[in-house]
Design an enzyme around this catalytic site. Structure first.
Site, PDB file in Angstrom:
ATOM      1  N   LYS A   1      43.738  85.233 -98.646  1.00 55.77           N
ATOM      2  CA  LYS A   1      44.582  84.981 -97.620  1.00 55.77           C
ATOM      3  C   LYS A   1      44.076  85.293 -96.768  1.00 55.77           C
ATOM      4  O   LYS A   1      44.777  86.141 -95.372  1.00 55.77           O
ATOM      5  CB  LYS A   1      45.566  84.638 -97.821  1.00 55.77           C
ATOM      6  CG  LYS A   1      45.971  84.497 -99.088  1.00 55.77           C
ATOM      7  CD  LYS A   1      46.121  83.213 -99.619  1.00 55.77           C
ATOM      8  CE  LYS A   1      46.244  82.470 -98.657  1.00 55.77           C
ATOM      9  NZ  LYS A   1      45.517  80.871 -98.493  1.00 55.77           N
TER      10      LYS A   1
ATOM     11  N   HIS B   1      37.020  88.850-104.442  1.00 56.85           N
ATOM     12  CA  HIS B   1      38.362  89.508-103.571  1.00 56.85           C
ATOM     13  C   HIS B   1      38.594  91.194-104.554  1.00 56.85           C
ATOM     14  O   HIS B   1      39.179  91.920-104.441  1.00 56.85           O
ATOM     15  CB  HIS B   1      39.592  88.848-104.369  1.00 56.85           C
ATOM     16  CG  HIS B   1      39.934  87.721-103.201  1.00 56.85           C
ATOM     17  ND1 HIS B   1      39.911  87.103-101.914  1.00 56.85           N
ATOM     18  CD2 HIS B   1      40.381  86.427-103.718  1.00 56.85           C
ATOM     19  CE1 HIS B   1      39.993  86.236-101.444  1.00 56.85           C
ATOM     20  NE2 HIS B   1      40.315  85.767-102.673  1.00 56.85           N
TER      21      HIS B   1
ATOM     22  N   PHE C   1      40.322  74.907 -87.623  1.00 57.89           N
ATOM     23  CA  PHE C   1      41.140  74.947 -89.091  1.00 57.89           C
ATOM     24  C   PHE C   1      41.428  73.582 -89.404  1.00 57.89           C
ATOM     25  O   PHE C   1      41.428  73.455 -89.925  1.00 57.89           O
ATOM     26  CB  PHE C   1      41.586  76.147 -88.298  1.00 57.89           C
ATOM     27  CG  PHE C   1      43.764  76.048 -89.691  1.00 57.89           C
ATOM     28  CD1 PHE C   1      42.991  77.231 -90.495  1.00 57.89           C
ATOM     29  CD2 PHE C   1      44.060  75.240 -89.273  1.00 57.89           C
ATOM     30  CE1 PHE C   1      43.754  76.902 -91.092  1.00 57.89           C
ATOM     31  CE2 PHE C   1      45.347  75.015 -90.707  1.00 57.89           C
ATOM     32  CZ  PHE C   1      45.416  76.569 -91.623  1.00 57.89           C
TER      33      PHE C   1
ATOM     34  N   SER D   1      50.949  84.455 -95.501  1.00 54.98           N
ATOM     35  CA  SER D   1      50.238  83.853 -96.351  1.00 54.98           C
ATOM     36  C   SER D   1      49.841  83.850 -97.647  1.00 54.98           C
ATOM     37  O   SER D   1      50.284  82.707 -98.370  1.00 54.98           O
ATOM     38  CB  SER D   1      48.517  83.648 -95.742  1.00 54.98           C
ATOM     39  OG  SER D   1      47.915  82.557 -96.134  1.00 54.98           O
TER      40      SER D   1
END
Length: 293
Positions: A45, A107, A229, A137
């Site tokens: 995130k 990640h 976005f 988030s």
């Protein structure tokens, strides 16, 4: 398709993980990187999807324009450690990929990355986002993502975040680990989500110069336009709506993309406790974040 129950969190070599990211471990560790691979690394995130999309546009929008329209982003930018029954594994997708460069998402904390990325000197872009917006988030993401552990309520979730009991471990260790690594590795570009929001064009130039790209001002403008976005949020190939484990009735995958939304979630007391704890955990680093713009 039957979605299995939410996975349990467990300790994996000192980092909290779930089976969907450790079940294919030997293949992840033995993954053969290439010198022209581009890896986008981040804590969850932090803007990984956004930067993936920007890179995919920079490299491929002129080569195959329909790629953007028909292939979901998670197929264009495979997720290295992802391994879930019923889905192709990230490693398999990458091994079968014929695109050059391969743009790869991870990640993983820095100590878990497959050795061959260092041996091949592949380019790595790390994206970091401030802790307060990250936890907010992540909370909404975990609520809507059935492949994540049960999030519980906000206050217990916040406590878990501070304790580092999150998938992919402690935010603090993650951002610091990659920050230290880039000091001795010129093949790592460390970007901040807040800078990307505030100075998209400047950060895009930084990215291009790091990757040795020189797009025309026209194509740069197109990339920035598409990567706004709201445009991404409405793009079915980029907004996660093609992903079976995400429940959009609970929350969108791309929720707000703002800096400072944490103020709508933290109580005054939570903010004080969090900040005090944060200062302790970050006192051994020169890494600095902005929580407001």
């Amino acid at each position: 398709m039957e979605i299995p129950p939410r996975p349990a969190l467990f300790d994996f070599h000192g980092v909290s993980m779930t089976k969907y990211f450790t079940d294919n471990w030997d293949n992840i560790q033995d993954f053969k990187a290439r010198p022209d691979d581009i890896l986008i690394a981040s804590y969850p995130k932090a803007g990984n999807t956004w930067v993936s999309y920007i890179l995919d546009l920079l490299y491929f929008s002129h080569v195959s324009p329909d790629r953007q329209e028909v292939v979901p982003l998670h197929e264009r930018v495979p997720f290295l450690e992802f391994y879930m029954p019923g889905f192709p594994s990230g490693v398999d997708e990458l091994n079968q990929s014929t695109t050059v460069p391969r743009i790869i998402k991870t990640h993983l904390p820095v100590q878990f990355l497959s050795k061959s990325f260092w041996e091949q000197n592949s380019k790595i872009v790390y994206v970091a986002r401030n802790a307060k917006d990250s936890v907010v988030s992540f909370f909404h993401f975990d609520r809507m993502n059935k492949a994540q552990p049960e999030p519980g309520d906000w206050s217990s979730y916040l406590k878990r975040f501070m304790d580092g009991k999150m998938v992919f471990g402690s935010w603090y260790e993650h951002v610091k680990g990659w920050w230290e690594k880039q000091k001795s590795h010129p093949n790592i570009l460390y970007l901040f989500y807040e800078d990307l929001i505030e100075n998209t064009e400047e950060e895009l130039d930084k990215l291009c110069s790091f990757l040795g790209l020189s797009p025309s001002s026209e194509s740069k403008k197109q990339v920035m336009e598409k990567a706004l976005f709201d445009n991404m949020k409405n793009n079915k190939m980029a907004n996660g709506s093609a992903d079976a484990v995400l429940d959009f009735k609970i929350s969108p995958f791309m929720r707000k993309g703002k800096v400072g939304d944490w103020k709508n979630h933290f109580t005054v007391q939570q903010n004080e406790q969090f900040s005090e704890d944060y200062d302790k955990k970050m006192k051994d680093t020169d890494l600095q974040f902005r929580t407001v713009l």
